[in-house]
Design a protein around this motif. Sequence first.
Motif, PDB file in Angstrom:
ATOM      1  N   ALA A 190       0.821  -1.211   0.000  1.00  0.00           N
ATOM      2  CA  ALA A 190       0.000   0.000   0.000  1.00  0.00           C
ATOM      3  C   ALA A 190       0.852   1.256   0.000  1.00  0.00           C
ATOM      4  CB  ALA A 190      -0.903   0.002   1.227  1.00  0.00           C
ATOM      5  N   TYR A 191       0.493   2.196  -0.867  1.00  0.00           N
ATOM      6  CA  TYR A 191       1.081   3.533  -0.802  1.00  0.00           C
ATOM      7  C   TYR A 191       0.421   4.242   0.391  1.00  0.00           C
ATOM      8  CZ  TYR A 191       2.826   3.295  -5.719  1.00  0.00           C
ATOM      9  OH  TYR A 191       3.466   2.979  -6.900  1.00  0.00           O
ATOM     10  N   SER A 192       0.792   3.827   1.589  1.00  0.00           N
ATOM     11  CA  SER A 192       0.046   4.234   2.775  1.00  0.00           C
ATOM     12  C   SER A 192       0.263   5.691   3.151  1.00  0.00           C
ATOM     13  CB  SER A 192       0.434   3.334   3.952  1.00  0.00           C
ATOM     14  OG  SER A 192       0.136   1.990   3.667  1.00  0.00           O
ATOM     15  N   ALA A 193       1.499   6.169   3.033  1.00  0.00           N
ATOM     16  CA  ALA A 193       1.807   7.560   3.352  1.00  0.00           C
ATOM     17  C   ALA A 193       2.333   8.224   2.089  1.00  0.00           C
ATOM     18  CB  ALA A 193       2.827   7.640   4.478  1.00  0.00           C
ATOM     19  N   LYS A 194       1.403   8.558   1.208  1.00  0.00           N
ATOM     20  CA  LYS A 194       1.751   9.200  -0.066  1.00  0.00           C
ATOM     21  C   LYS A 194       1.357  10.670   0.022  1.00  0.00           C
ATOM     22  CE  LYS A 194       0.961   9.043  -5.062  1.00  0.00           C
ATOM     23  NZ  LYS A 194       0.255   8.353  -6.161  1.00  0.00           N
ATOM     24  N   TYR A 195       2.360  11.515  -0.110  1.00  0.00           N
ATOM     25  CA  TYR A 195       2.160  12.944   0.077  1.00  0.00           C
ATOM     26  C   TYR A 195       1.881  13.656  -1.247  1.00  0.00           C
ATOM     27  CZ  TYR A 195       3.593  12.578   4.944  1.00  0.00           C
ATOM     28  OH  TYR A 195       3.643  12.262   6.284  1.00  0.00           O
ATOM     29  N   LEU A 208      12.988  10.939   0.243  1.00  0.00           N
ATOM     30  CA  LEU A 208      14.097  11.746   0.740  1.00  0.00           C
ATOM     31  C   LEU A 208      13.647  12.846   1.695  1.00  0.00           C
ATOM     32  CD1 LEU A 208      17.128  12.140   0.680  1.00  0.00           C
ATOM     33  CD2 LEU A 208      16.853  13.583  -1.345  1.00  0.00           C
ATOM     34  N   SER A 209      12.557  13.526   1.384  1.00  0.00           N
ATOM     35  CA  SER A 209      12.074  14.592   2.261  1.00  0.00           C
ATOM     36  C   SER A 209      11.172  14.065   3.372  1.00  0.00           C
ATOM     37  CB  SER A 209      11.303  15.644   1.443  1.00  0.00           C
ATOM     38  OG  SER A 209      12.195  16.362   0.610  1.00  0.00           O
ATOM     39  N   TYR A 210      11.015  12.751   3.437  1.00  0.00           N
ATOM     40  CA  TYR A 210      10.109  12.151   4.423  1.00  0.00           C
ATOM     41  C   TYR A 210      10.792  11.033   5.197  1.00  0.00           C
ATOM     42  CZ  TYR A 210       6.832  14.972   1.847  1.00  0.00           C
ATOM     43  OH  TYR A 210       6.198  16.046   1.264  1.00  0.00           O
ATOM     44  N   LEU A 211      12.102  11.188   5.418  1.00  0.00           N
ATOM     45  CA  LEU A 211      12.840  10.183   6.174  1.00  0.00           C
ATOM     46  C   LEU A 211      12.344  10.094   7.605  1.00  0.00           C
ATOM     47  CD1 LEU A 211      16.485  10.853   4.918  1.00  0.00           C
ATOM     48  CD2 LEU A 211      14.908   9.079   4.140  1.00  0.00           C
ATOM     49  N   ASP A 212      11.839  11.217   8.151  1.00  0.00           N
ATOM     50  CA  ASP A 212      11.284  11.169   9.509  1.00  0.00           C
ATOM     51  C   ASP A 212      10.061  10.266   9.566  1.00  0.00           C
ATOM     52  OD1 ASP A 212       9.980  13.128   7.867  1.00  0.00           O
ATOM     53  OD2 ASP A 212       9.083  14.028   9.647  1.00  0.00           O
ATOM     54  N   ILE A 213       9.288  10.229   8.480  1.00  0.00           N
ATOM     55  CA  ILE A 213       8.104   9.372   8.443  1.00  0.00           C
ATOM     56  C   ILE A 213       8.522   7.900   8.396  1.00  0.00           C
ATOM     57  CG2 ILE A 213       5.947   8.884   7.254  1.00  0.00           C
ATOM     58  CD1 ILE A 213       6.202  11.744   8.441  1.00  0.00           C
ATOM     59  N   ALA A 268       2.880  18.862   5.328  1.00  0.00           N
ATOM     60  CA  ALA A 268       3.152  19.380   6.667  1.00  0.00           C
ATOM     61  C   ALA A 268       2.823  18.378   7.773  1.00  0.00           C
ATOM     62  CB  ALA A 268       2.354  20.669   6.899  1.00  0.00           C
ATOM     63  N   ASN A 269       2.148  17.274   7.417  1.00  0.00           N
ATOM     64  CA  ASN A 269       1.619  16.374   8.450  1.00  0.00           C
ATOM     65  C   ASN A 269       2.505  15.169   8.687  1.00  0.00           C
ATOM     66  OD1 ASN A 269      -0.450  18.166   8.521  1.00  0.00           O
ATOM     67  ND2 ASN A 269      -2.039  16.745   7.825  1.00  0.00           N
ATOM     68  N   ARG A 270       2.722  14.871   9.968  1.00  0.00           N
ATOM     69  CA  ARG A 270       3.534  13.728  10.382  1.00  0.00           C
ATOM     70  C   ARG A 270       2.687  12.676  11.097  1.00  0.00           C
ATOM     71  NH1 ARG A 270       9.179  14.313  13.842  1.00  0.00           N
ATOM     72  NH2 ARG A 270       9.634  12.081  14.060  1.00  0.00           N
ATOM     73  N   ARG A 271       1.906  13.104  12.079  1.00  0.00           N
ATOM     74  CA  ARG A 271       1.104  12.146  12.860  1.00  0.00           C
ATOM     75  C   ARG A 271       0.060  11.459  11.991  1.00  0.00           C
ATOM     76  NH1 ARG A 271       1.204  16.707  16.136  1.00  0.00           N
ATOM     77  NH2 ARG A 271      -1.002  17.138  15.684  1.00  0.00           N
ATOM     78  N   GLU A 272      -0.450  12.176  11.008  1.00  0.00           N
ATOM     79  CA  GLU A 272      -1.463  11.601  10.123  1.00  0.00           C
ATOM     80  C   GLU A 272      -0.951  10.348   9.417  1.00  0.00           C
ATOM     81  OE1 GLU A 272      -4.310  12.903   6.340  1.00  0.00           O
ATOM     82  OE2 GLU A 272      -2.650  14.199   6.973  1.00  0.00           O
ATOM     83  N   ALA A 273       0.350  10.321   9.115  1.00  0.00           N
ATOM     84  CA  ALA A 273       0.927   9.147   8.454  1.00  0.00           C
ATOM     85  C   ALA A 273       0.787   7.903   9.317  1.00  0.00           C
ATOM     86  CB  ALA A 273       2.401   9.400   8.131  1.00  0.00           C
ATOM     87  N   LEU A 274       0.944   8.056  10.614  1.00  0.00           N
ATOM     88  CA  LEU A 274       0.782   6.912  11.521  1.00  0.00           C
ATOM     89  C   LEU A 274      -0.644   6.386  11.479  1.00  0.00           C
ATOM     90  CD1 LEU A 274       2.844   8.203  14.574  1.00  0.00           C
ATOM     91  CD2 LEU A 274       3.543   6.490  12.896  1.00  0.00           C
ATOM     92  N   ARG A 275      -1.614   7.269  11.390  1.00  0.00           N
ATOM     93  CA  ARG A 275      -3.017   6.846  11.287  1.00  0.00           C
ATOM     94  C   ARG A 275      -3.270   6.111   9.975  1.00  0.00           C
ATOM     95  NH1 ARG A 275      -7.182  11.467  12.027  1.00  0.00           N
ATOM     96  NH2 ARG A 275      -8.560   9.660  12.168  1.00  0.00           N
ATOM     97  N   GLU A 276      -2.768   6.688   8.890  1.00  0.00           N
ATOM     98  CA  GLU A 276      -2.965   6.063   7.581  1.00  0.00           C
ATOM     99  C   GLU A 276      -2.378   4.652   7.555  1.00  0.00           C
ATOM    100  OE1 GLU A 276      -4.498   6.773   4.868  1.00  0.00           O
ATOM    101  OE2 GLU A 276      -4.839   8.929   4.771  1.00  0.00           O
ATOM    102  N   VAL A 277      -1.154   4.510   8.068  1.00  0.00           N
ATOM    103  CA  VAL A 277      -0.489   3.217   8.026  1.00  0.00           C
ATOM    104  C   VAL A 277      -1.180   2.219   8.942  1.00  0.00           C
ATOM    105  CG1 VAL A 277       1.659   2.018   8.603  1.00  0.00           C
ATOM    106  CG2 VAL A 277       1.725   4.156   7.311  1.00  0.00           C
ATOM    107  N   ALA A 278      -1.577   2.650  10.119  1.00  0.00           N
ATOM    108  CA  ALA A 278      -2.266   1.748  11.045  1.00  0.00           C
ATOM    109  C   ALA A 278      -3.547   1.199  10.424  1.00  0.00           C
ATOM    110  CB  ALA A 278      -2.574   2.476  12.355  1.00  0.00           C
ATOM    111  N   ILE A 279      -4.288   2.056   9.749  1.00  0.00           N
ATOM    112  CA  ILE A 279      -5.533   1.625   9.105  1.00  0.00           C
ATOM    113  C   ILE A 279      -5.239   0.631   7.981  1.00  0.00           C
ATOM    114  CG2 ILE A 279      -7.441   2.408   7.653  1.00  0.00           C
ATOM    115  CD1 ILE A 279      -7.432   5.012   9.341  1.00  0.00           C
ATOM    116  N   ASP A 280      -4.220   0.937   7.158  1.00  0.00           N
ATOM    117  CA  ASP A 280      -3.897   0.040   6.044  1.00  0.00           C
ATOM    118  C   ASP A 280      -3.458  -1.334   6.542  1.00  0.00           C
ATOM    119  OD1 ASP A 280      -4.573   1.947   4.236  1.00  0.00           O
ATOM    120  OD2 ASP A 280      -2.554   2.303   3.473  1.00  0.00           O
ATOM    121  N   ILE A 281      -2.674  -1.373   7.600  1.00  0.00           N
ATOM    122  CA  ILE A 281      -2.255  -2.668   8.153  1.00  0.00           C
ATOM    123  C   ILE A 281      -3.455  -3.432   8.669  1.00  0.00           C
ATOM    124  CG2 ILE A 281      -0.936  -3.760  10.011  1.00  0.00           C
ATOM    125  CD1 ILE A 281       1.115  -1.469   9.700  1.00  0.00           C
TER     126      ILE A 281
END
Length: 325
Positions: free
Chosen positions: A190-195, A250-255, A224-237
């Motif tokens: 899944a492209y779970s955290a696609k910006y 490259l610009s989302y290594l923190d994610i 601009a969103n970081r926490r939202e990625a955790l929600r997206e990934v949790a739902i996809d899993i």
Amino acid sequence: MFPVNRLRRLRKNENIRRLVRENHLLVDDLIYPIFIEDGKDIKKEIPSMPGIFRWSLDRVNEELDEVANLGIPAVLLFGIPSHKDEVGSDTWSEEGIIQRAIRHIKKHYPNLYIITDVCFCEYTSHGHCGVLHDHDVDNDLTLENTKKQVVSHAKAGADMVAPSGMMDGVVKTIREALDEAGYKHIPIMAYSAKYASSYYGPFREAADSAPAFGDRRTYQMDPANRREALREVAIDIEEGADIVMVKPALSYLDIIRDLRNTFNVPIAAYNVSGEYSMIKAAGKLGWIDEKKVMLETLISMKRAGADIIITYFAKEVAKILKNEK
């Protein structure tokens, strides 16, 4: 305490640096994207992506021979159809460009792992990632067409499907559709955290997928969103994703690091077209050492926590690794 602790001792020469190196880039990590265009005798270089081509099926073996010989384990297929319409119907046609490409590759390269991009933007006349309603993508109508698309890919012989449209509920929808059609064995990446990123520009030229109006911010994530990625990934899993992806990388290594710290599933990083093109352009101008910057960029993704890297540099990296053996 200094002078007892001298960390430079472990940097003295290349052999000791190799022994204590924490992360390694391997050909086993790589997925190579390939653009397949409907037509004949096509090998068309993408101007903004030097070294990357659009291929017709009668010539794509030139590319696939090299991929197979380098030991790259998997390819990610993107299609450029000859026909586009409002709903992207070529995506579920048995004679669609991707369906024919899957059968061709399976016949000639049975050991190559085929992943298909599951989306509509390359196939719709408006360039958006699904069915439009009131000038926006209708989530649930798009899911109905996604079912047909993934089942047709599986029927053609795809090994894995990778939904990239960021529709809510897409992983659950795909899992149920594949299972009901008898394809329980096919995994979902899944492209779970696609910006909603500006780094996709060269890809849109490559795939003829630029939206005819507006943008994709109503369905792709806000940069601009970081926490939202955790929600997206949790739902996809929870819905059945076997692998989750961060795009761009490259610009989302923190994610990537957040996901690695939080979830115990394989993580893919997509080293996207804009990241590729920037390195190529700066290297051509002599502003950077292209090879060194390429390798440093990709190892940063492994260091952040990625298990898999989707990259247009895959062949170049594989050649370097092969020569180092």
